[in-house]
Every structure is written in C-alpha cells, then in structure tokens.
Design a protein around this motif. Structure first.
Motif, mmCIF file in Angstrom:
data_model
loop_
_atom_site.group_PDB
_atom_site.id
_atom_site.type_symbol
_atom_site.label_atom_id
_atom_site.label_comp_id
_atom_site.label_asym_id
_atom_site.label_seq_id
_atom_site.Cartn_x
_atom_site.Cartn_y
_atom_site.Cartn_z
ATOM 1 N N LYS A 1 0.833 -1.194 0.000
ATOM 2 C CA LYS A 1 0.000 0.000 0.000
ATOM 3 C C LYS A 1 0.870 1.247 0.000
ATOM 4 C CE LYS A 1 -3.543 2.443 2.667
ATOM 5 N NZ LYS A 1 -4.364 2.451 3.890
ATOM 6 N N GLU A 2 1.999 1.193 0.760
ATOM 7 C CA GLU A 2 2.887 2.343 0.826
ATOM 8 C C GLU A 2 3.493 2.631 -0.546
ATOM 9 O OE1 GLU A 2 2.866 -0.179 2.930
ATOM 10 O OE2 GLU A 2 2.143 0.823 4.755
ATOM 11 N N SER A 3 3.845 1.575 -1.272
ATOM 12 C CA SER A 3 4.418 1.759 -2.605
ATOM 13 C C SER A 3 3.392 2.349 -3.558
ATOM 14 C CB SER A 3 4.926 0.423 -3.145
ATOM 15 O OG SER A 3 5.996 -0.064 -2.362
ATOM 16 N N LEU A 4 2.144 1.890 -3.459
ATOM 17 C CA LEU A 4 1.094 2.416 -4.318
ATOM 18 C C LEU A 4 0.904 3.906 -4.067
ATOM 19 C CD1 LEU A 4 -1.064 1.828 -6.428
ATOM 20 C CD2 LEU A 4 -2.651 1.273 -4.575
ATOM 21 N N THR A 5 0.981 4.319 -2.805
ATOM 22 C CA THR A 5 0.868 5.732 -2.465
ATOM 23 C C THR A 5 2.021 6.524 -3.079
ATOM 24 O OG1 THR A 5 -0.241 5.201 -0.372
ATOM 25 C CG2 THR A 5 0.753 7.384 -0.562
ATOM 26 N N SER A 6 3.227 5.957 -3.034
ATOM 27 C CA SER A 6 4.390 6.625 -3.618
ATOM 28 C C SER A 6 4.248 6.750 -5.129
ATOM 29 C CB SER A 6 5.667 5.851 -3.279
ATOM 30 O OG SER A 6 5.887 5.815 -1.886
ATOM 31 N N ILE A 7 3.785 5.670 -5.770
ATOM 32 C CA ILE A 7 3.589 5.682 -7.217
ATOM 33 C C ILE A 7 2.564 6.747 -7.601
ATOM 34 C CG2 ILE A 7 2.667 4.336 -9.157
ATOM 35 C CD1 ILE A 7 3.910 1.857 -7.786
ATOM 36 N N ARG A 8 1.489 6.817 -6.844
ATOM 37 C CA ARG A 8 0.460 7.835 -7.106
ATOM 38 C C ARG A 8 1.068 9.237 -7.036
ATOM 39 N NH1 ARG A 8 -5.455 7.952 -5.730
ATOM 40 N NH2 ARG A 8 -6.079 10.135 -5.903
ATOM 41 N N ALA B 1 -14.777 -9.273 -0.591
ATOM 42 C CA ALA B 1 -14.463 -7.869 -0.887
ATOM 43 C C ALA B 1 -13.756 -7.748 -2.234
ATOM 44 C CB ALA B 1 -13.598 -7.288 0.223
ATOM 45 N N ILE B 2 -12.830 -8.664 -2.501
ATOM 46 C CA ILE B 2 -12.104 -8.642 -3.778
ATOM 47 C C ILE B 2 -13.060 -8.875 -4.944
ATOM 48 C CG2 ILE B 2 -10.383 -9.873 -5.181
ATOM 49 C CD1 ILE B 2 -8.843 -10.407 -2.582
ATOM 50 N N SER B 3 -14.001 -9.805 -4.763
ATOM 51 C CA SER B 3 -14.928 -10.135 -5.853
ATOM 52 C C SER B 3 -15.859 -8.980 -6.188
ATOM 53 C CB SER B 3 -15.751 -11.374 -5.474
ATOM 54 O OG SER B 3 -16.612 -11.105 -4.377
ATOM 55 N N LYS B 4 -16.002 -8.023 -5.274
ATOM 56 C CA LYS B 4 -16.867 -6.868 -5.515
ATOM 57 C C LYS B 4 -16.124 -5.707 -6.170
ATOM 58 C CE LYS B 4 -19.904 -7.973 -1.603
ATOM 59 N NZ LYS B 4 -20.347 -7.564 -0.238
ATOM 60 N N TRP B 5 -14.816 -5.848 -6.348
ATOM 61 C CA TRP B 5 -14.052 -4.769 -6.978
ATOM 62 C C TRP B 5 -14.535 -4.481 -8.384
ATOM 63 C CZ3 TRP B 5 -8.316 -6.297 -5.561
ATOM 64 C CH2 TRP B 5 -8.020 -5.797 -4.287
ATOM 65 N N ASN B 6 -14.838 -5.547 -9.128
ATOM 66 C CA ASN B 6 -15.229 -5.426 -10.532
ATOM 67 C C ASN B 6 -14.156 -4.630 -11.272
ATOM 68 O OD1 ASN B 6 -16.715 -5.801 -12.837
ATOM 69 N ND2 ASN B 6 -18.379 -4.451 -12.255
ATOM 70 N N HIS B 7 -14.468 -3.420 -11.735
ATOM 71 C CA HIS B 7 -13.465 -2.612 -12.438
ATOM 72 C C HIS B 7 -12.991 -1.443 -11.579
ATOM 73 C CE1 HIS B 7 -14.106 -4.815 -16.152
ATOM 74 N NE2 HIS B 7 -15.409 -4.692 -15.961
ATOM 75 N N SER B 8 -13.094 -1.606 -10.275
ATOM 76 C CA SER B 8 -12.728 -0.509 -9.374
ATOM 77 C C SER B 8 -11.733 -0.968 -8.310
ATOM 78 C CB SER B 8 -13.986 0.055 -8.691
ATOM 79 O OG SER B 8 -14.875 0.590 -9.648
ATOM 80 N N ASP B 9 -10.777 -1.813 -8.705
ATOM 81 C CA ASP B 9 -9.732 -2.210 -7.767
ATOM 82 C C ASP B 9 -8.855 -0.991 -7.455
ATOM 83 O OD1 ASP B 9 -7.131 -2.331 -9.567
ATOM 84 O OD2 ASP B 9 -8.764 -3.234 -10.719
ATOM 85 N N VAL C 1 -5.752 -0.096 -7.892
ATOM 86 C CA VAL C 1 -4.838 0.425 -8.907
ATOM 87 C C VAL C 1 -5.605 1.158 -10.004
ATOM 88 C CG1 VAL C 1 -3.091 -0.162 -10.639
ATOM 89 C CG2 VAL C 1 -3.139 -1.374 -8.447
ATOM 90 N N ARG C 2 -6.647 0.521 -10.542
ATOM 91 C CA ARG C 2 -7.420 1.181 -11.597
ATOM 92 C C ARG C 2 -8.102 2.440 -11.092
ATOM 93 N NH1 ARG C 2 -10.226 -3.696 -15.023
ATOM 94 N NH2 ARG C 2 -10.504 -4.595 -12.973
ATOM 95 N N SER C 3 -8.568 2.413 -9.857
ATOM 96 C CA SER C 3 -9.205 3.612 -9.294
ATOM 97 C C SER C 3 -8.198 4.752 -9.204
ATOM 98 C CB SER C 3 -9.760 3.298 -7.896
ATOM 99 O OG SER C 3 -10.805 2.339 -7.976
ATOM 100 N N MET C 4 -6.959 4.429 -8.793
ATOM 101 C CA MET C 4 -5.919 5.435 -8.708
ATOM 102 C C MET C 4 -5.591 5.997 -10.092
ATOM 103 S SD MET C 4 -2.348 5.873 -9.252
ATOM 104 C CE MET C 4 -1.456 4.341 -8.992
ATOM 105 N N PHE D 1 -4.730 9.887 -14.026
ATOM 106 C CA PHE D 1 -4.445 9.976 -15.459
ATOM 107 C C PHE D 1 -5.447 10.799 -16.254
ATOM 108 C CE2 PHE D 1 -1.965 5.693 -15.618
ATOM 109 C CZ PHE D 1 -0.926 6.297 -14.935
ATOM 110 N N LYS D 2 -6.516 11.268 -15.622
ATOM 111 C CA LYS D 2 -7.546 11.965 -16.387
ATOM 112 C C LYS D 2 -7.017 13.241 -17.041
ATOM 113 C CE LYS D 2 -9.518 14.295 -12.311
ATOM 114 N NZ LYS D 2 -10.760 14.446 -11.499
ATOM 115 N N ASN D 3 -5.939 13.810 -16.490
ATOM 116 C CA ASN D 3 -5.358 15.022 -17.074
ATOM 117 C C ASN D 3 -4.003 14.764 -17.736
ATOM 118 O OD1 ASN D 3 -7.480 16.796 -16.235
ATOM 119 N ND2 ASN D 3 -6.654 16.735 -14.153
#
Length: 209
Positions: free
Chosen positions: A11-18, A104-112, A114-117, A122-124
């Motif tokens: 999680k810490e790495s994902l925050t850094s990547i973001r 909980a994982i099965s409910k991610w669908n397309h909103s896990d 990483v993709r949410s981040m 990336f929208k801009n």
C-alpha cells in the motif's frame, strides 16, 4: 506493461507511485497511449485472479492434527491436543476473515485500488498519438520493419494482431515528442531482443534504434 507493477507492491508503494504520477501529470510530462491503456486493461484480470487465488489458497489450508492413542495418557500429549484445539478455533476465525476478504475482492469489478488510482491521476495526462499518417501507410511500414527485423516490436510478430502494439506505441511517442520538440523517457518492463542487446539471458545495452 509497466502499469501492472503496482499489483505486486505494498500500500505504501502504491501511495508513492500515485505521488510520482501526480507530479508528472501536473508538470505536463506524462504521456500515455491508447494502446498501452488497452493492453493494461486486458491484462488486469490475470493480476486480480492471482491475488484472489493467493487468499483462497490460504483459506483452504488445514491445521495439523496428531492422533496417537498409545500416548494419550501422557500429560505432554494432552497439552498438545489442547493446543491443537485452540489452534483450530483460531484457524476457523482466520478462514472467516479470509472468506470476507475474498468477498471484498470479488466486488471490486473494475474498481480495484490500482485502476481507481489511475482513473483519478491519469484523467489530465497527455495522450500520445500517431499524427498525419494513414492506416495503410502505418501497416505498410510495420510490415517492412517486421520482415527486416527493425526494432522495436518485431519479436512480437507471432501474436494474433501481428505484434504491432509496441510499434504503434513507439510511433505515437515519437510523433508527440516531435510535435512538442521535447525529449522523452520511455518506461517499460520490456526485455526482448528487439529492445535490448542480450547476453547470458540478461539485458546488456538498449538497441540503438
């Protein structure tokens, strides 16, 4: 695809990547191509299935049991069986928690995560595109490069789409940087010989092309 790397980080790495991506977007320095994003979306399900399987494998483990009637009068063995029962009770709690995690994982669908981040950050971001070239000209160029082993991309020639993906990304990057008159850094996990000179199964030097 380097965009898949966060699925193997903390999680810490994902925050850094973001934070890094956010800074690059703010500076107008991050370019993405449609092809890269399409490839990312195509490969994400395999990443999620691996995560799900890892949790599921842990849930399906069983606690050790030792049953030896001959030593059942031993105080040490009786203590062992007592601890075994306590372990089983704790393991039942663990299984319930693992099942809740799977749900909980099965409910991610397309909103896990990483993709949410990526959707937020990336929208801009800039979209690198191939400019002022007709489709038939692109395909003709790709055919020539593949037949003559001109990097990058020709090592993917056996794919269903003829392996044109790396070439399209490459052209989009060159065209965009040429238009803006800026240098570029291409970030990739690619390791094949159409990108690198290799020796002893290792990458030595980036191909000059």
């Amino acid at each position: 695809n380097v965009l898949l790397l966060p699925y193997g980080t903390s999680k810490e790495s994902l925050t850094s990547i973001r934070g890094i991506y956010t800074e690059l977007v703010t500076q107008g320095r991050l370019c993405l191509t449609d092809r890269v994003m399409q490839e990312f979306e195509r490969n994400v399900p395999e990443q999620l299935k691996t995560i799900y399987k890892n949790v599921s494998t842990g849930k399906d483990r069983t606690t050790p049991t030792i049953d030896i009637p001959l030593i059942q009068e031993l105080p040490e063995y009786q203590e062992l069986k007592k601890k075994e029962l306590e372990l089983q009770e704790k393991f039942d709690e663990y299984k319930k928690a693992a099942q809740a995690t799977l749900s909980a994982i099965s409910k991610w669908n397309h909103s896990d995560p990483v993709r949410s981040m990526y959707r937020t950050v990336f929208k801009n971001a800039k979209n690198a595109k191939i400019l002022n070239t007709k489709t038939d000209e692109i395909l003709k160029d790709w055919k020539y490069r593949k037949e003559n082993a001109i990097p990058p991309g020709y090592k993917d020639g056996g794919k269903e789409d003829t392996g044109i993906g790396d070439f399209l990304m490459w052209r989009a990057l060159l065209d965009t940087c040429g238009t803006e008159k800026r240098h570029a850094i291409l970030v990739s996990g690619e390791a094949k010989p159409d990108w690198w000179h290799r020796s002893d199964q290792k990458q030595l030097y980036v191909r000059l092309e």
